[in-house]
Design a protein around this motif. Structure first.
Motif, short mmCIF file in Angstrom:
data_model
loop_
_atom_site.label_atom_id
_atom_site.label_comp_id
_atom_site.label_asym_id
_atom_site.label_seq_id
_atom_site.Cartn_x
_atom_site.Cartn_y
_atom_site.Cartn_z
N TRP A 1 0.82 -1.21 0.00
CA TRP A 1 0.00 0.00 0.00
C TRP A 1 0.85 1.27 0.00
O TRP A 1 0.47 2.28 -0.58
N SER A 2 2.03 1.19 0.64
CA SER A 2 2.86 2.40 0.75
C SER A 2 3.50 2.78 -0.58
O SER A 2 4.07 3.86 -0.71
N GLN A 3 3.39 1.89 -1.56
CA GLN A 3 3.96 2.17 -2.88
C GLN A 3 2.87 2.58 -3.87
O GLN A 3 3.13 2.68 -5.07
N GLY A 4 1.68 2.81 -3.38
CA GLY A 4 0.52 3.07 -4.24
C GLY A 4 0.63 4.28 -5.15
O GLY A 4 -0.04 4.34 -6.18
N PRO B 1 12.40 9.38 -2.65
CA PRO B 1 11.58 8.70 -1.63
C PRO B 1 10.87 9.65 -0.68
O PRO B 1 9.69 9.48 -0.39
N SER B 2 11.59 10.68 -0.18
CA SER B 2 10.96 11.59 0.79
C SER B 2 11.72 12.90 0.89
O SER B 2 12.75 13.09 0.23
N LEU B 3 11.23 13.78 1.73
CA LEU B 3 11.88 15.08 1.94
C LEU B 3 13.31 14.92 2.44
O LEU B 3 14.16 15.77 2.18
N LYS B 4 13.56 13.84 3.15
CA LYS B 4 14.90 13.61 3.71
C LYS B 4 15.95 13.49 2.60
O LYS B 4 17.14 13.65 2.84
N HIS C 1 3.61 16.34 4.39
CA HIS C 1 3.50 15.76 5.73
C HIS C 1 4.91 15.52 6.26
O HIS C 1 5.79 15.07 5.52
N ALA C 2 5.11 15.80 7.55
CA ALA C 2 6.44 15.64 8.16
C ALA C 2 6.90 14.19 8.06
O ALA C 2 8.06 13.92 7.75
N VAL C 3 5.97 13.27 8.32
CA VAL C 3 6.28 11.83 8.21
C VAL C 3 5.18 11.18 7.37
O VAL C 3 4.19 10.71 7.92
N PRO C 4 5.34 11.19 6.06
CA PRO C 4 4.29 10.65 5.19
C PRO C 4 4.16 9.14 5.28
O PRO C 4 5.13 8.44 5.57
N SER C 5 2.95 8.63 5.06
CA SER C 5 2.72 7.18 5.07
C SER C 5 3.11 6.56 3.74
O SER C 5 3.63 5.44 3.70
N MET C 6 2.86 7.31 2.68
CA MET C 6 3.12 6.80 1.34
C MET C 6 4.52 7.20 0.89
O MET C 6 4.94 8.34 1.08
N SER C 7 5.20 6.25 0.27
CA SER C 7 6.53 6.53 -0.28
C SER C 7 6.39 7.36 -1.56
O SER C 7 5.32 7.41 -2.16
N HIS C 8 7.47 7.99 -1.94
CA HIS C 8 7.59 8.87 -3.11
C HIS C 8 7.11 10.29 -2.76
O HIS C 8 5.94 10.50 -2.45
N LEU C 9 8.06 11.21 -2.84
CA LEU C 9 7.80 12.61 -2.50
C LEU C 9 6.50 13.10 -3.13
O LEU C 9 6.28 12.93 -4.33
N HIS C 10 5.64 13.69 -2.31
CA HIS C 10 4.39 14.23 -2.84
C HIS C 10 3.98 15.47 -2.06
O HIS C 10 3.96 15.46 -0.84
N MET C 11 3.65 16.52 -2.80
CA MET C 11 3.19 17.77 -2.17
C MET C 11 1.67 17.82 -2.23
O MET C 11 1.07 17.65 -3.29
N SER D 1 -2.89 15.95 10.76
CA SER D 1 -1.84 15.89 9.74
C SER D 1 -1.92 17.07 8.77
O SER D 1 -0.96 17.38 8.09
N PHE D 2 -3.10 17.71 8.71
CA PHE D 2 -3.26 18.84 7.80
C PHE D 2 -3.38 20.19 8.52
O PHE D 2 -3.31 21.24 7.88
N THR D 3 -3.57 20.17 9.83
CA THR D 3 -3.84 21.43 10.53
C THR D 3 -2.85 21.76 11.65
O THR D 3 -2.97 22.78 12.30
N THR D 4 -1.88 20.86 11.89
CA THR D 4 -0.82 21.17 12.86
C THR D 4 0.49 21.35 12.10
O THR D 4 0.52 21.31 10.87
#
Length: 219
Positions: A38-41, A82-85, A120-130, A150-153
């Motif tokens: 699912w994380s590669q969706g 993969p991510s912001l990192k 998201h600071a720690v996204p569930s899904m892999s691959h950078l996404h804005m 996750s959207f308001t803090t």
DNA sequence: GTTCTAGAAC
DNA sequence: GTTCTAGAAC
């Protein structure tokens, strides 16, 4: 034979046998079988013509499969990040391009509503996404405290602040230490900051707010 | 990321 | 009794 039909007769029987019997759904079993997860969706979604709303040589924009507001899109680079990192100064042009494209998509979707553009600071899904998300948060898919927070803090990191960070330090240095705590914060209206005990009561409240842009910025 | 559901909270 | 949330998913 088409790739998606390449499920053996034995596997089909196995899947049938597991309908409503195991704790995992058929879909989970099928996904595991195809060594997908699912994380590669998002990879699959990039090639899904029903999901893609815009693209160019650098990026793809899709509709979020479970939109948490009236308008909710994901802007993703074609290049695998993969991510912001993993972003560095060499990715700055890409990050700026993603934000600009996001702003165009939002304007095209609805000129009146306020939007936010960020990660998201720690996204569930892999691959950078804005995320490109309208601030009404009026959606049946918004169901949990985790969704809301996750959207308001500060778990939601604005694109411009990511870009500024990478410009200044060469990387995304998260000032968000305990992301998990942010997700468990009490429910608070993103407009008036009023606190709520339950998601349903919060959802009744937020539709009362005007989340259209200030009139002088409307086109 | 979602689905499912036990049991807490009301 | 119903609503709502939180945690497992091998």
């Amino acid at each position: 034979m088409h790739k998606n039909q390449a499920v053996s007769r034995g596997m089909f029987r196995f899947l049938l046998a597991n309908v409503n019997t195991g704790s995992r759904s058929c879909w989970d079993v099928l996904m595991a079988t195809k060594s997908g997860h699912w994380s590669q969706g998002l990879l699959a979604a990039m090639n899904d013509v029903t999901a893609v709303v815009d693209s160019d040589d650098k990026l793809v924009v899709i509709k979020d499969k479970y939109p948490k507001a009236k308008y909710h899109f994901l802007v993703m680079p074609r290049r695998k990040i993969p991510s912001l990192k993993h972003v560095t100064k060499t990715d700055l042009d890409l990050l700026r391009h993603m934000q600009k494209k996001g702003e165009e998509i939002a304007e095209r979707a609805n000129k009146e509503l306020q939007f936010r553009f960020g990660y998201h600071a720690v996204p569930s899904m892999s691959h950078l996404h804005m995320h490109v998300i309208s601030q009404d948060f009026n959606s049946p898919f918004l169901k949990t405290k985790k969704h809301w927070n996750s959207f308001t803090t500060q778990y939601f990191v604005d694109s411009h602040s990511v870009i500024k960070n990478v410009e200044e330090t060469g990387q995304w240095s998260p000032d968000v230490q305990d992301a998990d705590k942010l997700l468990k914060q009490n429910l608070r209206c993103h407009v008036c900051k009023k606190e709520f005990d339950t998601i349903p009561s919060l959802k009744v409240h937020i539709v009362l707010h005007d989340v259209t842009k200030p009139s002088h910025t409307k086109s």
